[in-house]
Design a protein around this motif. Structure first.
Motif, PDB file in Angstrom:
ATOM      1  N   ASN A   1       0.858  -1.176   0.000  1.00  0.00           N
ATOM      2  CA  ASN A   1       0.000   0.000   0.000  1.00  0.00           C
ATOM      3  C   ASN A   1       0.893   1.225   0.000  1.00  0.00           C
ATOM      4  OD1 ASN A   1       0.993   0.027   2.558  1.00  0.00           O
ATOM      5  ND2 ASN A   1      -0.953  -0.327   3.564  1.00  0.00           N
ATOM      6  N   SER A   2       0.380   2.258  -0.579  1.00  0.00           N
ATOM      7  CA  SER A   2       1.133   3.505  -0.596  1.00  0.00           C
ATOM      8  C   SER A   2       0.140   4.652  -0.501  1.00  0.00           C
ATOM      9  CB  SER A   2       1.982   3.617  -1.855  1.00  0.00           C
ATOM     10  OG  SER A   2       1.161   3.620  -2.998  1.00  0.00           O
ATOM     11  N   LEU A   3       0.672   5.782  -0.136  1.00  0.00           N
ATOM     12  CA  LEU A   3      -0.138   6.966   0.026  1.00  0.00           C
ATOM     13  C   LEU A   3       0.501   8.066  -0.802  1.00  0.00           C
ATOM     14  CD1 LEU A   3      -2.428   8.402   1.603  1.00  0.00           C
ATOM     15  CD2 LEU A   3      -0.707   8.944   3.320  1.00  0.00           C
ATOM     16  N   GLY A   4      -0.290   8.737  -1.590  1.00  0.00           N
ATOM     17  CA  GLY A   4       0.247   9.808  -2.425  1.00  0.00           C
ATOM     18  C   GLY A   4      -0.656  11.021  -2.407  1.00  0.00           C
ATOM     19  N   THR A   5      -0.059  12.153  -2.685  1.00  0.00           N
ATOM     20  CA  THR A   5      -0.817  13.393  -2.737  1.00  0.00           C
ATOM     21  C   THR A   5      -0.159  14.345  -3.714  1.00  0.00           C
ATOM     22  OG1 THR A   5      -1.799  15.163  -1.435  1.00  0.00           O
ATOM     23  CG2 THR A   5       0.413  14.484  -0.825  1.00  0.00           C
ATOM     24  N   GLN A   6      -0.958  15.284  -4.194  1.00  0.00           N
ATOM     25  CA  GLN A   6      -0.443  16.322  -5.078  1.00  0.00           C
ATOM     26  C   GLN A   6      -1.096  17.636  -4.668  1.00  0.00           C
ATOM     27  OE1 GLN A   6      -1.091  15.759  -9.256  1.00  0.00           O
ATOM     28  NE2 GLN A   6       0.135  17.537  -9.803  1.00  0.00           N
TER      29      GLN A   6
ATOM     30  N   ILE B   1       3.693  13.533  -4.581  1.00  0.00           N
ATOM     31  CA  ILE B   1       4.538  12.877  -3.574  1.00  0.00           C
ATOM     32  C   ILE B   1       3.845  11.588  -3.171  1.00  0.00           C
ATOM     33  CG2 ILE B   1       5.523  13.076  -1.268  1.00  0.00           C
ATOM     34  CD1 ILE B   1       5.434  16.092  -1.610  1.00  0.00           C
ATOM     35  N   SER B   2       4.633  10.494  -3.058  1.00  0.00           N
ATOM     36  CA  SER B   2       4.074   9.196  -2.712  1.00  0.00           C
ATOM     37  C   SER B   2       5.029   8.437  -1.793  1.00  0.00           C
ATOM     38  CB  SER B   2       3.825   8.379  -3.979  1.00  0.00           C
ATOM     39  OG  SER B   2       3.387   7.088  -3.646  1.00  0.00           O
TER      40      SER B   2
ATOM     41  N   ALA C   1       7.925   4.866  -3.110  1.00  0.00           N
ATOM     42  CA  ALA C   1       9.380   4.715  -3.240  1.00  0.00           C
ATOM     43  C   ALA C   1       9.996   4.150  -1.961  1.00  0.00           C
ATOM     44  CB  ALA C   1      10.003   6.061  -3.574  1.00  0.00           C
ATOM     45  N   VAL C   2       9.399   4.439  -0.813  1.00  0.00           N
ATOM     46  CA  VAL C   2       9.935   3.948   0.455  1.00  0.00           C
ATOM     47  C   VAL C   2       9.527   2.501   0.705  1.00  0.00           C
ATOM     48  CG1 VAL C   2       9.934   4.330   2.942  1.00  0.00           C
ATOM     49  CG2 VAL C   2       9.918   6.272   1.389  1.00  0.00           C
ATOM     50  N   THR C   3       8.288   2.151   0.370  1.00  0.00           N
ATOM     51  CA  THR C   3       7.796   0.798   0.636  1.00  0.00           C
ATOM     52  C   THR C   3       8.065  -0.177  -0.504  1.00  0.00           C
ATOM     53  OG1 THR C   3       5.610   1.367  -0.224  1.00  0.00           O
ATOM     54  CG2 THR C   3       5.977   1.640   2.154  1.00  0.00           C
ATOM     55  N   ALA C   4       8.574   0.285  -1.625  1.00  0.00           N
ATOM     56  CA  ALA C   4       8.799  -0.579  -2.783  1.00  0.00           C
ATOM     57  C   ALA C   4       9.725  -1.762  -2.497  1.00  0.00           C
ATOM     58  CB  ALA C   4       9.321   0.231  -3.961  1.00  0.00           C
ATOM     59  N   PRO C   5      10.861  -1.593  -1.823  1.00  0.00           N
ATOM     60  CA  PRO C   5      11.713  -2.764  -1.594  1.00  0.00           C
ATOM     61  C   PRO C   5      11.014  -3.873  -0.803  1.00  0.00           C
ATOM     62  CG  PRO C   5      12.936  -0.765  -1.120  1.00  0.00           C
ATOM     63  CD  PRO C   5      11.521  -0.368  -1.362  1.00  0.00           C
ATOM     64  N   LEU C   6      10.183  -3.528   0.164  1.00  0.00           N
ATOM     65  CA  LEU C   6       9.485  -4.555   0.930  1.00  0.00           C
ATOM     66  C   LEU C   6       8.372  -5.210   0.118  1.00  0.00           C
ATOM     67  CD1 LEU C   6       9.216  -2.908   4.434  1.00  0.00           C
ATOM     68  CD2 LEU C   6      10.671  -4.787   3.741  1.00  0.00           C
ATOM     69  N   THR C   7       7.659  -4.443  -0.688  1.00  0.00           N
ATOM     70  CA  THR C   7       6.557  -5.017  -1.462  1.00  0.00           C
ATOM     71  C   THR C   7       7.056  -5.853  -2.630  1.00  0.00           C
ATOM     72  OG1 THR C   7       6.357  -3.033  -2.813  1.00  0.00           O
ATOM     73  CG2 THR C   7       4.977  -3.173  -0.855  1.00  0.00           C
ATOM     74  N   GLU C   8       8.304  -5.655  -3.029  1.00  0.00           N
ATOM     75  CA  GLU C   8       8.878  -6.456  -4.111  1.00  0.00           C
ATOM     76  C   GLU C   8       9.572  -7.714  -3.589  1.00  0.00           C
ATOM     77  OE1 GLU C   8      11.419  -3.671  -6.008  1.00  0.00           O
ATOM     78  OE2 GLU C   8       9.765  -2.502  -6.822  1.00  0.00           O
ATOM     79  N   GLY C   9       9.625  -7.891  -2.289  1.00  0.00           N
ATOM     80  CA  GLY C   9      10.219  -9.095  -1.716  1.00  0.00           C
ATOM     81  C   GLY C   9      11.720  -9.007  -1.548  1.00  0.00           C
ATOM     82  N   ALA C  10      12.229  -7.841  -1.221  1.00  0.00           N
ATOM     83  CA  ALA C  10      13.666  -7.676  -1.061  1.00  0.00           C
ATOM     84  C   ALA C  10      14.158  -8.342   0.217  1.00  0.00           C
ATOM     85  CB  ALA C  10      14.011  -6.189  -1.029  1.00  0.00           C
ATOM     86  N   ALA C  11      15.434  -8.694   0.198  1.00  0.00           N
ATOM     87  CA  ALA C  11      16.087  -9.250   1.381  1.00  0.00           C
ATOM     88  C   ALA C  11      16.729  -8.120   2.167  1.00  0.00           C
ATOM     89  CB  ALA C  11      17.129 -10.277   0.969  1.00  0.00           C
TER      90      ALA C  11
END
Length: 144
Positions: free
Chosen positions: A102-107, A114-115, A118-128
């Motif tokens: 999930n992510s939160l964005g605003t303009q 702004i969203s 970019a911060v939660t992407a590594p965890l949602t992609e299954g990064a180690a």
């Protein structure tokens, strides 16, 4: 009714036994502490003679036991930490039920949006752990 009014204090004989037991325990602790103090002041015992297995004192490496222990600790931590650094942090990544996807964005007005993606992407992609942006380079300091 007589049973309900009986006091819960132990009988005189039981109380005396408890006092004796406490006294014996305290005396044993005092004697044990005194024995430990006397043992530290005792003279060292001479080494038992060996039959052909004696090592000359000059051949003993004083740092070798410490190095062997340190080497064993390094190998064991490397064996335990290497898989942990490569393990997926989010086992539900890439599935439809991933709670972290999930992510939160605003303009605001005509500014760039702004969203938090970019911060939660590594965890949602299954990064180690070693793949994370800030923590990943720091895991290089760990053995393994």
């Amino acid at each position: 009714m007589a049973r309900n009014t009986a006091s819960n204090s132990p009988r005189p004989g039981v109380r005396a036994l408890l006092r004796v037991g406490l006294t014996v325990t305290a005396a044993g602790a005092a004697l044990g502490a005194g024995g430990a103090a006397n043992a530290s002041a005792a003279e060292p015992v001479a080494a038992a003679p060996t039959a052909g297995f004696a090592t000359p004192v000059g051949d003993v490496d004083a740092g070798a036991p410490g190095k062997a222990v340190l080497d064993a600790v390094r190998r064991s931590t490397a064996g335990g930490l290497a898989p942990a650094k490569a393990l997926r942090l989010n086992p539900l990544a890439g599935t439809g039920v991933d709670p972290l996807d999930n992510s939160l964005g605003t303009q605001i007005a005509d500014f760039k949006p702004i969203s938090t993606a970019a911060v939660t992407a590594p965890l949602t992609e299954g990064a180690a752990l070693q793949d994370l942006p800030v923590v990943g380079p720091a895991t290089g300091l760990l053995p393994g």
